[in-house]
Design an enzyme around this catalytic site. Sequence first.
Site, short mmCIF file in Angstrom:
data_model
loop_
_atom_site.label_atom_id
_atom_site.label_comp_id
_atom_site.label_asym_id
_atom_site.label_seq_id
_atom_site.Cartn_x
_atom_site.Cartn_y
_atom_site.Cartn_z
CG HIS A 100 1.65 -0.94 -3.41
ND1 HIS A 100 1.80 -1.76 -2.31
CD2 HIS A 100 0.91 0.11 -3.00
CE1 HIS A 100 1.19 -1.21 -1.28
NE2 HIS A 100 0.64 -0.07 -1.67
CD GLU A 133 -3.47 5.01 -0.04
OE1 GLU A 133 -4.25 5.75 -0.67
OE2 GLU A 133 -3.74 3.82 0.22
O1 LIG Z 1 -1.01 3.76 3.29
C1 LIG Z 1 -1.35 2.62 3.73
O2 LIG Z 1 -1.04 2.19 4.84
C2 LIG Z 1 -2.19 1.74 2.84
C3 LIG Z 1 -3.65 1.95 3.11
O3 LIG Z 1 -4.42 1.26 2.17
O4 LIG Z 1 -1.93 2.11 1.50
P1 LIG Z 1 -1.08 1.25 0.48
O5 LIG Z 1 -2.03 0.77 -0.58
O6 LIG Z 1 -0.08 2.18 -0.10
O7 LIG Z 1 -0.50 0.09 1.22
#
Ligand SMILES: O=C(O)[C@@H](CO)OP(=O)(O)O
Length: 193
Positions: A9, A88
């Site tokens: 994303h 995630e």
């Molecule tokens: O969960 C989070 O803080 C991040 C870690 O990489 O994930 P995401 O890719 O959803 O931002």
Amino acid sequence: MPTIILLRHGETHWNRQQRIQGHGDSPLTLKGIDQARAYGRAVAPLLGAAQWRLVSSPLSRCMQTMAIFCEVAGLDFAQVERDARLKEVSTGEYSGRLKAEFPPGELGGSGRQSWFFHCPGGESHDHMVARLSAWLESLSENDHVIAVSHGIAGKVLRGLYCGWDPDSALAQDSPQDALFLLRDGQMQRLACP
Ligand SMILES: O=C(O)[C@@H](CO)OP(=O)(O)O
């Protein structure tokens, strides 16, 4: 093997603030919206004649990215499948907290020993591997899939697809301005300016 275009994303407000997301959520920033548009521009010429399945983590930052991406790439958002296996890693009680709140060194470790697999109430590396492997195994040999997922989930997924050792997979980066084309067990990284 299935062919997968894997996207993380776009940037969110919590990413910008260095706030831990996990299964928590926050919307895209304007920069994140531009990154989702850039994914659409980069993927459109790759589509060819294949019938692409569209699959997203159900977390809203991925769905928002997918919606913008679809509009730019000329794909139908109504066809998007939500699959919780692409979420995630769960960071349990740490979700929503600023990384700066923690004493120096507390959010340490690397590979499978990284803090994000050891959060109170969170998810282990083994659990994440099991759900992402199950997703990969659910795909057909000839599937063409565009998947929107997350930083850590994306690293684990790329490692599983390419057969890398788990710690090397986790040492990879997790860009929001590049995509990963997974084909025939190999990975190609394409910039999305
Ligand atoms: O969960 C989070 O803080 C991040 C870690 O990489 O994930 P995401 O890719 O959803 O931002």
